[in-house]
Write a protein that holds these residues in place. Structure first.
Motif, PDB file in Angstrom:
ATOM      1  N   ASN A   7     -10.814   2.613   8.181  1.00 53.89           N
ATOM      2  CA  ASN A   7      -9.811   1.548   8.191  1.00 53.89           C
ATOM      3  C   ASN A   7      -8.926   1.558   6.948  1.00 53.89           C
ATOM      4  N   ASP A   8      -9.171   2.508   6.019  1.00 49.29           N
ATOM      5  CA  ASP A   8      -8.242   2.696   4.907  1.00 49.29           C
ATOM      6  C   ASP A   8      -7.025   3.477   5.397  1.00 49.29           C
ATOM      7  N   TRP A   9      -6.017   3.554   4.521  1.00 47.01           N
ATOM      8  CA  TRP A   9      -4.814   4.331   4.853  1.00 47.01           C
ATOM      9  C   TRP A   9      -4.768   5.575   3.983  1.00 47.01           C
ATOM     10  N   ARG A  10      -4.445   6.694   4.629  1.00 43.52           N
ATOM     11  CA  ARG A  10      -4.271   7.941   3.888  1.00 43.52           C
ATOM     12  C   ARG A  10      -2.785   8.259   3.820  1.00 43.52           C
ATOM     13  N   PHE A  11      -2.256   8.285   2.599  1.00 45.85           N
ATOM     14  CA  PHE A  11      -0.847   8.596   2.375  1.00 45.85           C
ATOM     15  C   PHE A  11      -0.700  10.089   2.100  1.00 45.85           C
ATOM     16  N   ALA A  12       0.450  10.625   2.478  1.00 44.38           N
ATOM     17  CA  ALA A  12       0.755  12.037   2.229  1.00 44.38           C
ATOM     18  C   ALA A  12       2.169  12.129   1.662  1.00 44.38           C
ATOM     19  N   VAL A  13       2.300  12.735   0.478  1.00 39.85           N
ATOM     20  CA  VAL A  13       3.605  12.996  -0.131  1.00 39.85           C
ATOM     21  C   VAL A  13       3.771  14.509  -0.179  1.00 39.85           C
ATOM     22  N   SER A  14       4.676  15.034   0.658  1.00 39.12           N
ATOM     23  CA  SER A  14       4.806  16.483   0.837  1.00 39.12           C
ATOM     24  C   SER A  14       6.135  16.986   0.301  1.00 39.12           C
ATOM     25  N   ASP A  15       6.142  18.267  -0.095  1.00 37.84           N
ATOM     26  CA  ASP A  15       7.376  18.915  -0.520  1.00 37.84           C
ATOM     27  C   ASP A  15       7.343  20.379  -0.088  1.00 37.84           C
ATOM     28  N   ASN A  16       8.465  21.037  -0.223  1.00 37.31           N
ATOM     29  CA  ASN A  16       8.571  22.470   0.101  1.00 37.31           C
ATOM     30  C   ASN A  16       8.835  23.279  -1.166  1.00 37.31           C
ATOM     31  N   GLY A  17       8.189  22.846  -2.266  1.00 32.65           N
ATOM     32  CA  GLY A  17       8.457  23.452  -3.568  1.00 32.65           C
ATOM     33  C   GLY A  17       7.703  24.739  -3.815  1.00 32.65           C
ATOM     34  N   ILE A  18       7.432  25.020  -5.079  1.00 33.98           N
ATOM     35  CA  ILE A  18       6.869  26.309  -5.473  1.00 33.98           C
ATOM     36  C   ILE A  18       5.382  26.431  -5.148  1.00 33.98           C
ATOM     37  N   GLY A  19       4.727  25.295  -4.896  1.00 39.11           N
ATOM     38  CA  GLY A  19       3.302  25.335  -4.576  1.00 39.11           C
ATOM     39  C   GLY A  19       2.431  25.482  -5.816  1.00 39.11           C
ATOM     40  N   ILE A  20       1.133  25.340  -5.613  1.00 39.92           N
ATOM     41  CA  ILE A  20       0.164  25.396  -6.716  1.00 39.92           C
ATOM     42  C   ILE A  20      -0.995  26.282  -6.295  1.00 39.92           C
ATOM     43  N   LEU A  28      -5.650   4.304   0.192  1.00 41.12           N
ATOM     44  CA  LEU A  28      -5.539   2.927  -0.290  1.00 41.12           C
ATOM     45  C   LEU A  28      -6.140   2.001   0.764  1.00 41.12           C
ATOM     46  N   LYS A  29      -6.640   0.864   0.320  1.00 39.98           N
ATOM     47  CA  LYS A  29      -7.277  -0.096   1.225  1.00 39.98           C
ATOM     48  C   LYS A  29      -6.213  -0.850   2.012  1.00 39.98           C
ATOM     49  N   ASP A  30      -6.552  -1.130   3.255  1.00 37.13           N
ATOM     50  CA  ASP A  30      -5.629  -1.853   4.136  1.00 37.13           C
ATOM     51  C   ASP A  30      -5.473  -3.290   3.651  1.00 37.13           C
ATOM     52  N   GLY A  31      -4.251  -3.785   3.620  1.00 44.02           N
ATOM     53  CA  GLY A  31      -3.981  -5.131   3.159  1.00 44.02           C
ATOM     54  C   GLY A  31      -3.391  -6.039   4.219  1.00 44.02           C
ATOM     55  N   ALA A  32      -3.315  -5.553   5.475  1.00 43.88           N
ATOM     56  CA  ALA A  32      -2.650  -6.326   6.520  1.00 43.88           C
ATOM     57  C   ALA A  32      -3.401  -7.627   6.823  1.00 43.88           C
ATOM     58  N   ASP A  33      -4.745  -7.573   6.822  1.00 41.15           N
ATOM     59  CA  ASP A  33      -5.534  -8.763   7.157  1.00 41.15           C
ATOM     60  C   ASP A  33      -5.556  -9.775   6.041  1.00 41.15           C
ATOM     61  N   GLN A  34      -5.111  -9.383   4.841  1.00 45.10           N
ATOM     62  CA  GLN A  34      -5.191 -10.293   3.703  1.00 45.10           C
ATOM     63  C   GLN A  34      -3.808 -10.801   3.282  1.00 45.10           C
ATOM     64  N   SER A  35      -2.806 -10.366   3.997  1.00 46.18           N
ATOM     65  CA  SER A  35      -1.453 -10.791   3.608  1.00 46.18           C
ATOM     66  C   SER A  35      -1.128 -12.162   4.153  1.00 46.18           C
ATOM     67  N   VAL A  63      -0.754  -2.480   1.827  1.00 46.71           N
ATOM     68  CA  VAL A  63      -1.999  -2.036   1.201  1.00 46.71           C
ATOM     69  C   VAL A  63      -2.354  -2.956   0.035  1.00 46.71           C
ATOM     70  N   ILE A  64      -3.596  -2.828  -0.444  1.00 40.96           N
ATOM     71  CA  ILE A  64      -4.057  -3.603  -1.593  1.00 40.96           C
ATOM     72  C   ILE A  64      -3.693  -2.829  -2.860  1.00 40.96           C
ATOM     73  N   ALA A  65      -2.809  -3.412  -3.673  1.00 44.23           N
ATOM     74  CA  ALA A  65      -2.328  -2.729  -4.876  1.00 44.23           C
ATOM     75  C   ALA A  65      -1.618  -3.755  -5.739  1.00 44.23           C
ATOM     76  N   ASP A  66      -0.918  -3.287  -6.761  1.00 44.10           N
ATOM     77  CA  ASP A  66       0.041  -4.140  -7.455  1.00 44.10           C
ATOM     78  C   ASP A  66       1.379  -3.410  -7.467  1.00 44.10           C
ATOM     79  N   GLN A  67       2.451  -4.178  -7.449  1.00 38.26           N
ATOM     80  CA  GLN A  67       3.788  -3.638  -7.225  1.00 38.26           C
ATOM     81  C   GLN A  67       4.171  -2.604  -8.289  1.00 38.26           C
ATOM     82  N   THR A  68       3.948  -2.930  -9.550  1.00 40.78           N
ATOM     83  CA  THR A  68       4.404  -2.056 -10.635  1.00 40.78           C
ATOM     84  C   THR A  68       3.756  -0.680 -10.552  1.00 40.78           C
ATOM     85  N   HIS A  69       2.445  -0.643 -10.405  1.00 42.38           N
ATOM     86  CA  HIS A  69       1.743   0.637 -10.418  1.00 42.38           C
ATOM     87  C   HIS A  69       1.923   1.405  -9.113  1.00 42.38           C
ATOM     88  N   LEU A  70       2.083   0.702  -8.001  1.00 45.53           N
ATOM     89  CA  LEU A  70       2.328   1.412  -6.745  1.00 45.53           C
ATOM     90  C   LEU A  70       3.688   2.109  -6.790  1.00 45.53           C
TER      91      LEU A  70
END
Length: 446
Positions: free
Chosen positions: A368-381, A439-446, A328-335
C-alpha cells in the motif's frame, strides 16, 4: 510426561546453563519409576537397586542443574560422587546386609542434604533477583522434602523389606510424593527459566535503549556541529571569494599569466567551497524536524521543483513527463528538495549526443506504499557504483562535472529515510538511469 516437558524445555532453551542436567534428570526419573512399576516382571536387583539409584541420580542432576542455572560452582566430580555414594549404599543393603535402619539413615541423610542444598540455593536466588518463581520453587521443595522425610522416617520394615514399594512395606505415599515432587520441580524450573528469559530480554532491551539514546545524542551533536561549522564558515569564505574576484577584476593581465591563473583558481575554489557549505547545511537540516510529516500532494512538490529548475531545463532543452502522482506522507520542503535533486542530477549527467528526456511516475505497491520512479536517458551508471553514489562526497567523475559536491544523492537518501521509505536505482551504462524510492500513502490521512 514430565520427562517430555523437560526435554522440550532443553530443546527451546539449550543456551541456558542447567536445562540439560534437568532434562537428563527426568530421563533417570522415568527409568527409576518405570523399573519400580514393573517390579512384578523384572528381577529384584533391577527393580530395587537400579530403580532407586536412578531416582536418586535424578535428584542429584536436578540439584546440579539448579547450581548451573544460578551460576554457582557445579562440578561433575561432585555429581558423580553423590551418585556413587547413594548407589553404593543401596547395593550394600540389597546384596550384603539387610540392615533396614542403616539404609533408612543413609537415605534420609543423603536426601536431606540434597533437599536442603537445593532449598538454600533457590531461597538465595530469590533474595538476589526477587523472581517470584524462585520463591514458589523453594516453598514447593521445602513442603515436599519435609513430608517425604517424615513419611520415610515413620515407615516400618516388614517381611518384604526389599520390595519397599509394596503396600505392606514402607508407605506407598513415599512413591507418590516422589512423583509429585518430580512433576512439581519441573514446573518450578520451567517457571524459573521463563522468568530468567523475560528478565534477560528486559536487560538486553534496556541496554539497547541506552545505546540508542547515546547514539542519537551523538548524532545530534555531530549534526549540530556540522550545522554551526558550516554556518560560521559562510561569512569568511564569502569575503575570501569577493576579494579574490576583486583582485582578478582589477589586476587581470597587469601582472603575468601565472598570477591570472592563481587568482582564477582561488575564485573557483571559493565558489566550490561555498556550494559545498550550502549543501552541508541542507544535509544537516534534513535530520531536524523542521516540519511535521503530513499528507502532501506529490504533484504540487514536483511542480515546485520544476519551477526552481526552469532555467536549467530551458538551457538543456530537456523534455519532462510527469504522470499522475498521489498524496504521500512527507513535508513540503524536503519533498521538493528530493525531486529537485534527482531531476537536477538527470540534467547534469545527460548524454551529450541527445536531448534529455526525463519522466516522473508512481505506482502503488502490494504493501500500500507508493513507489516513485524518476527516469532519464543520460549517460548511465556502472553497476559497481550503484551503492557508492549514495555516500557523502562521492562523485563518479569529479573532473568532468566540477559543479557537483557529492552530497545531492546522500541528501535524497536521508530525506527518503526520514519519510520512512527506501531509495535505490537501476541503470545501464550509456542508456540512462531510473531512481526508485518508496513513500507512505497519505490519501487516508488527508
Amino acid at each position: 510426561m514430565a520427562s517430555a516437558f523437560a526435554w522440550f524445555l532443553f530443546i527451546n532453551n539449550r543456551a541456558i546453563n542447567g536445562v540439560l542436567a534437568v532434562a537428563l534428570s527426568n530421563s533417570f526419573f522415568a527409568f527409576g519409576f518405570g523399573a519400580i512399576a514393573l517390579r512384578a516382571v523384572l528381577p529384584g536387583w533391577l527393580s530395587f537397586v537400579a530403580g532407586n539409584v536412578a531416582i536418586f541420580c535424578g535428584y542429584a542432576l536436578v540439584l546440579f542443574g539448579l547450581l548451573q542455572f544460578t551460576g554457582r560452582r557445579a562440578g561433575w566430580r561432585l555429581l558423580l560422587g553423590g551418585m556413587a555414594i547413594y548407589g553404593s549404599e543401596y547395593a550394600y543393603y540389597f546384596f550384603i546386609d539387610d540392615n533396614f535402619k542403616m539404609r533408612l539413615l543413609c537415605y534420609l541423610l543423603v536426601y536431606s542434604v540434597t533437599s536442603l542444598w537445593a532449598f538454600t540455593v533457590t531461597i538465595s536466588e530469590f533474595r538476589k533477583t526477587r523472581m517470584t518463581s524462585y520463591l514458589a520453587a523453594s516453598a514447593f521443595l521445602l513442603f515436599l522434602s519435609i513430608s517425604f522425610l517424615v513419611s520415610a522416617a515413620l515407615s516400618n520394615p516388614s517381611d518384604r523389606v526389599k520390595d519397599i514399594y509394596s503396600l505392606t512395606a514402607i508407605n506407598a505415599s513415599v512413591v507418590f510424593e516422589q512423583i509429585i515432587f518430580v512433576i512439581g520441580w519441573i514446573i518450578s524450573f520451567i517457571l524459573m527459566v521463563n522468568e530468567r528469559l523475560i528478565d534477560e530480554k528486559n536487560q538486553v532491551q534496556n541496554a539497547l535503549n541506552d545505546k540508542n539514546m547515546i547514539l542519537e545524542q551523538s548524532n545530534a551533536d555531530l549534526e549540530q556541529f556540522a550545522y554551526v561549522a558550516s554556518h560560521d564558515l559562510q561569512t569568511p569564505l564569502s569575503n575570501m571569494v569577493r576579494y579574490a574576484q576583486l583582485l582578478e577584476h582589477r589586476y587581470s593581465g597587469k601582472i603575468d599569466s601565472d598570477a591570472d591563473d592563481f587568482l582564477r583558481f582561488i575564485a573557483e575554489g571559493g565558489k566550490h567551497m561555498t556550494n559545498l557549505i550550502h549543501d552541508l547545511l541542507a544535509f544537516s537540516r534534513t535530520s531536524q524536524q523542521l516540519e511535521l510529516l503530513r499528507p502532501i500532494p506529490a504533484g504540487d512538490a514536483i511542480a515546485r521543483a520544476l519551477k526552481n529548475l526552469e532555467l536549467d531545463l530551458h538551457a538543456s532543452g530537456a523534455e519532462v513527463t510527469v504522470g499522475d502522482l498521489p498524496t504521500v506522507i512527507a513535508d513540503q520542503t524536503h519533498l521538493v528538495s528530493l525531486f529537485q535533486n534527482l531531476l537536477s542530477n538527470a540534467i547534469k549527467y545527460s548524454a551529450p549526443d541527445r536531448r534529455p528526456v526525463l519522466s516522473v511516475s508512481a505506482e502503488r505497491m502490494p504493501s500500500n506504499d507508493w513507489r516513485f520512479a524518476v527516469s532519464d536517458n543520460g549517460i548511465g551508471i556502472e553497476s559497481q557504483y550503484h551503492g557508492k553514489i549514495f555516500e557523502i562526497f562521492q562523485r563518479l567523475d569529479p573532473m568532468s562535472y566540477k559543479d557537483g559536491t557529492g552530497i545531492g544523492l546522500t541528501l535524497c537518501r536521508r530525506i527518503v529515510h526520514r519519510f520512512g521509505g527506501e531509495i535505490w536505482l537501476e541503470s545501464e551504462l550509456g542508456e540512462g538511469t531510473t531512481f526508485f524510492f518508496t513513500l507512505k500513502d497519505g490519501a487516508d490521512q488527508s
